[in-house]
Each structure stands twice: as C-alpha cells, then as structure tokens.
Design a protein around this motif. Sequence first.
Motif, PDB file in Angstrom:
ATOM      1  N   HIS A  18      -8.688   9.837  -4.628  1.00  0.00           N
ATOM      2  CA  HIS A  18      -8.525  10.717  -4.386  1.00  0.00           C
ATOM      3  C   HIS A  18      -6.088  10.861  -3.948  1.00  0.00           C
ATOM      4  CE1 HIS A  18      -7.830  15.156  -5.570  1.00  0.00           C
ATOM      5  NE2 HIS A  18      -7.469  15.583  -4.695  1.00  0.00           N
ATOM      6  N   VAL A  19      -5.977  11.532  -5.344  1.00  0.00           N
ATOM      7  CA  VAL A  19      -4.457  12.004  -4.937  1.00  0.00           C
ATOM      8  C   VAL A  19      -4.201  12.986  -4.775  1.00  0.00           C
ATOM      9  CG1 VAL A  19      -2.103  11.499  -5.666  1.00  0.00           C
ATOM     10  CG2 VAL A  19      -3.597   9.560  -5.467  1.00  0.00           C
ATOM     11  N   PHE A  20      -3.568  13.776  -3.928  1.00  0.00           N
ATOM     12  CA  PHE A  20      -3.024  15.537  -4.101  1.00  0.00           C
ATOM     13  C   PHE A  20      -1.605  15.427  -4.867  1.00  0.00           C
ATOM     14  CE2 PHE A  20      -6.287  15.130  -0.781  1.00  0.00           C
ATOM     15  CZ  PHE A  20      -6.630  16.765  -0.893  1.00  0.00           C
ATOM     16  N   THR A  21      -2.108  15.893  -5.952  1.00  0.00           N
ATOM     17  CA  THR A  21      -0.405  16.577  -6.533  1.00  0.00           C
ATOM     18  C   THR A  21       0.414  17.627  -5.321  1.00  0.00           C
ATOM     19  OG1 THR A  21       0.333  17.311  -8.189  1.00  0.00           O
ATOM     20  CG2 THR A  21      -1.545  18.796  -7.759  1.00  0.00           C
ATOM     21  N   GLU A  28      -3.949   8.895   6.522  1.00  0.00           N
ATOM     22  CA  GLU A  28      -3.790   9.520   4.985  1.00  0.00           C
ATOM     23  C   GLU A  28      -1.668   9.148   5.458  1.00  0.00           C
ATOM     24  OE1 GLU A  28      -3.306  13.966   3.187  1.00  0.00           O
ATOM     25  OE2 GLU A  28      -3.735  13.946   4.825  1.00  0.00           O
ATOM     26  N   GLN A  29      -1.140   8.960   4.162  1.00  0.00           N
ATOM     27  CA  GLN A  29      -0.277   9.474   3.312  1.00  0.00           C
ATOM     28  C   GLN A  29       0.701  10.115   2.882  1.00  0.00           C
ATOM     29  OE1 GLN A  29       2.074   5.882   2.873  1.00  0.00           O
ATOM     30  NE2 GLN A  29       2.952   6.593   1.280  1.00  0.00           N
ATOM     31  N   PHE A  30       1.493  11.411   3.687  1.00  0.00           N
ATOM     32  CA  PHE A  30       2.023  12.190   2.661  1.00  0.00           C
ATOM     33  C   PHE A  30       3.296  12.211   3.045  1.00  0.00           C
ATOM     34  CE2 PHE A  30       0.935  13.789   6.810  1.00  0.00           C
ATOM     35  CZ  PHE A  30       1.675  14.740   6.970  1.00  0.00           C
ATOM     36  N   ARG A  31       4.218  13.895   2.072  1.00  0.00           N
ATOM     37  CA  ARG A  31       5.345  13.512   1.662  1.00  0.00           C
ATOM     38  C   ARG A  31       5.492  14.983   2.046  1.00  0.00           C
ATOM     39  NH1 ARG A  31      10.126  10.735   1.527  1.00  0.00           N
ATOM     40  NH2 ARG A  31      11.981  10.904   0.536  1.00  0.00           N
ATOM     41  N   TYR A  32       6.399  14.974   3.058  1.00  0.00           N
ATOM     42  CA  TYR A  32       6.696  16.329   3.652  1.00  0.00           C
ATOM     43  C   TYR A  32       7.855  16.594   4.348  1.00  0.00           C
ATOM     44  CZ  TYR A  32       5.621  21.033   6.946  1.00  0.00           C
ATOM     45  OH  TYR A  32       5.925  22.030   7.335  1.00  0.00           O
ATOM     46  N   GLU A  85      10.990  13.809   3.705  1.00  0.00           N
ATOM     47  CA  GLU A  85      10.325  12.370   4.815  1.00  0.00           C
ATOM     48  C   GLU A  85       8.636  12.050   4.520  1.00  0.00           C
ATOM     49  OE1 GLU A  85      10.926  12.051   9.064  1.00  0.00           O
ATOM     50  OE2 GLU A  85      12.630  13.584   8.266  1.00  0.00           O
ATOM     51  N   THR A  86       8.280  10.881   4.741  1.00  0.00           N
ATOM     52  CA  THR A  86       6.672   9.968   4.375  1.00  0.00           C
ATOM     53  C   THR A  86       6.527  10.056   5.909  1.00  0.00           C
ATOM     54  OG1 THR A  86       7.534   8.830   2.423  1.00  0.00           O
ATOM     55  CG2 THR A  86       5.795   7.974   3.984  1.00  0.00           C
ATOM     56  N   HIS A  87       5.614  10.792   5.924  1.00  0.00           N
ATOM     57  CA  HIS A  87       4.346  10.782   7.366  1.00  0.00           C
ATOM     58  C   HIS A  87       2.824  10.304   7.048  1.00  0.00           C
ATOM     59  CE1 HIS A  87       7.146  13.499   8.744  1.00  0.00           C
ATOM     60  NE2 HIS A  87       7.036  14.209   7.311  1.00  0.00           N
ATOM     61  N   ARG A  88       2.553   9.313   8.104  1.00  0.00           N
ATOM     62  CA  ARG A  88       1.610   8.865   8.248  1.00  0.00           C
ATOM     63  C   ARG A  88       0.542   9.667   9.552  1.00  0.00           C
ATOM     64  NH1 ARG A  88       0.474   2.184   6.708  1.00  0.00           N
ATOM     65  NH2 ARG A  88       2.057   2.552   3.964  1.00  0.00           N
ATOM     66  N   GLU A 102       5.001  25.104   2.466  1.00  0.00           N
ATOM     67  CA  GLU A 102       6.467  23.821   2.721  1.00  0.00           C
ATOM     68  C   GLU A 102       6.018  22.837   1.410  1.00  0.00           C
ATOM     69  OE1 GLU A 102       8.531  22.499   3.877  1.00  0.00           O
ATOM     70  OE2 GLU A 102       9.706  23.953   5.201  1.00  0.00           O
ATOM     71  N   PRO A 103       6.163  22.331   0.279  1.00  0.00           N
ATOM     72  CA  PRO A 103       5.346  21.133  -0.444  1.00  0.00           C
ATOM     73  C   PRO A 103       5.314  20.120  -0.240  1.00  0.00           C
ATOM     74  CG  PRO A 103       7.815  22.674  -1.765  1.00  0.00           C
ATOM     75  CD  PRO A 103       7.456  22.856  -0.223  1.00  0.00           C
ATOM     76  N   HIS A 104       3.799  19.051  -0.463  1.00  0.00           N
ATOM     77  CA  HIS A 104       3.889  18.222   0.437  1.00  0.00           C
ATOM     78  C   HIS A 104       2.662  17.910  -0.750  1.00  0.00           C
ATOM     79  CE1 HIS A 104       0.745  21.476   1.559  1.00  0.00           C
ATOM     80  NE2 HIS A 104      -0.401  20.626   1.788  1.00  0.00           N
ATOM     81  N   ASP A 105       1.786  16.713  -0.500  1.00  0.00           N
ATOM     82  CA  ASP A 105       1.331  15.636  -1.213  1.00  0.00           C
ATOM     83  C   ASP A 105       0.712  14.972  -0.590  1.00  0.00           C
ATOM     84  OD1 ASP A 105       2.472  13.490  -0.545  1.00  0.00           O
ATOM     85  OD2 ASP A 105       3.687  13.067  -2.669  1.00  0.00           O
ATOM     86  N   GLY A 106      -0.559  14.388  -0.716  1.00  0.00           N
ATOM     87  CA  GLY A 106      -1.320  13.466   0.242  1.00  0.00           C
ATOM     88  C   GLY A 106      -2.459  12.213  -0.468  1.00  0.00           C
ATOM     89  N   ARG A 107      -2.269  10.922   0.100  1.00  0.00           N
ATOM     90  CA  ARG A 107      -3.040  10.368  -0.366  1.00  0.00           C
ATOM     91  C   ARG A 107      -3.873   9.339   0.791  1.00  0.00           C
ATOM     92  NH1 ARG A 107       0.135   7.732  -4.885  1.00  0.00           N
ATOM     93  NH2 ARG A 107       1.069   9.882  -4.882  1.00  0.00           N
TER      94      ARG A 107
END
Length: 277
Positions: free
Chosen positions: A27-30, A47-51, A54-57, A70-75
């Motif tokens: 699953h990939v969070f938009t 989990e890896q996400f952009r926030y 920057e890319t965070h793990r 704050e916009p972010h995603d997740g995968r």
Amino acid sequence: MTESATWTRVDDGRFALDLLTASYRRHVFTRHTHATFAIGVAVAGVEQFRYRGETHRAGVGSLAILEPDEPHDGRAAAEGGWSYRVLYPSEAMLLDGRATRPAFPDAVVHDARAVHLIRAAHEALTAGADPLAAQSKLAWAFEAVIRRHGRERAGPKPVRASDPAAARKIAAIRDRLAADLRCPPTLRELAAGVELSPFHMLRVFREATGFPPHTWLVLERVCAARDLLAAGVSPAQVAGAVGFADQAHLTRWFKRVTGVTPAAYRNSVQDPVRRLA
C-alpha cells in the motif's frame, strides 16, 4: 506480512481520538494532510515518508511525530513492509490546557521511553482497557512527547504565502471550496472571488497549502466522509453526500488517504466507539 488495517475511535467526553493499527506491504499513501497530529510507533519493518521537503524512515524503536496540515505520504521502505500503531490527537487534546502549541522539528526521533508510552497507551485504548487506566496512559504518553520533543515556537505557524493579504485570500478560497463539497466553483470563479488571475491564485494557494485547489478539495471530501462513516452512514450514501462521482471514486481516494476502504473504516470505528468518560 499480511496487509491489514483497523481504525478505532474512542471518546473521553471532551475529545474523540482516532487510532490506527495496521500492517502494509504494497500500500502507498497518497500525499495528504491531517487536521490532527499523527503520532506513531513502528512495531515491525520500516516506513518511508516524505515530509517538509525531506525523506524520513521510521523503524522499530522510533517515534514519528507529524504536525497538523503538513503534507506527507507513506510507503514501505523495504519489500517486507511495515506494521505500526498511530494516534491522531487534535491540538486541543494533545495540549489539554497548555497555553501555546509547541513545535516538533524532528519528524522521527529515537526515544525508547516515549515509544513505550505511546505504544502502551495505544494498546490500552484499542483493547478496551479500564477507562481510568487508559486515560492515564494517554496523558503520560502525550506529556512525554511534548516535554521530550516539543520546542517553543518562534512565533505563529507561518503561512507559506508571502503576506497577510495573501493569507486572507487563501482562507477565502478554502472557505468557498468547503462551503459545498458537491458543487465546487470553477477555477475562474475562485480566482475572481479573491481578485487574482487563475494562475496567480493557483500558485499562491499551492504555496500555502501544499496542494492545488482540486486536490485540496478531494482531501476535504475524504475528511468529511470519515465523519459520516463514523456516524454510521453507508459508503454509497456518503459518496454522493460529499461530492464523489460514485462509491468506487470514494473508495479509491479514501483508501489512498486512510489505508482502508470506506466500509472497513465504518465497521472499525462502529465496532464499537469506546467511551472513556
């Protein structure tokens, strides 16, 4: 790892709190935002996400703290996927009487004590533990997050647009979009309402919110859908009520944002909504 996700909603008489217990592989969070904080602990995988550019793990032993709007995603960061537990407190619930809201500059922190407290509170709430015990665990967990990782703000949360006049225009655009989720104005109508050209309006709005107006509107529809589903309204009824073309359209976007289908979310939070008062 099998994909699964369950939402739980608890109510202490003053605040409602949503909690997510989930495992994901593919699953990939938009990219999206929350009106609340999101405070999560990984129990397996990464989990890896952009926030905030920057890319965070976030893996086992780490605590992720995302601020509202704050916009972010997740995968998944690796093929094996990840499992986590997340709490979504409102600002009022997290601060519970504090005069000012702290900033959380670090999206991911490594703090065994805070991780333990957040996970213990989440487990107590989702298991339906004694209300007083669950409330106490939650209070200790939030206090630890604020005290150990909150920082004093230099000033009000900045608006990404460049000046107060632009901020007022952005607020007006948001209000007009939210006024009727089913029948949004055209781009030219939005722009004319704030006396900007369509291109200038698009640029300023995206600069301030992280999204163009049409995406912001879809995310608002998902947010409204969550409230209706939690109240027991059927997905088919919700789709039309919040402006999606049909139930399939609602399902597609809802899962991209929340990680579950509308029906699964409705069943999770309705079975039961736990009262902690």
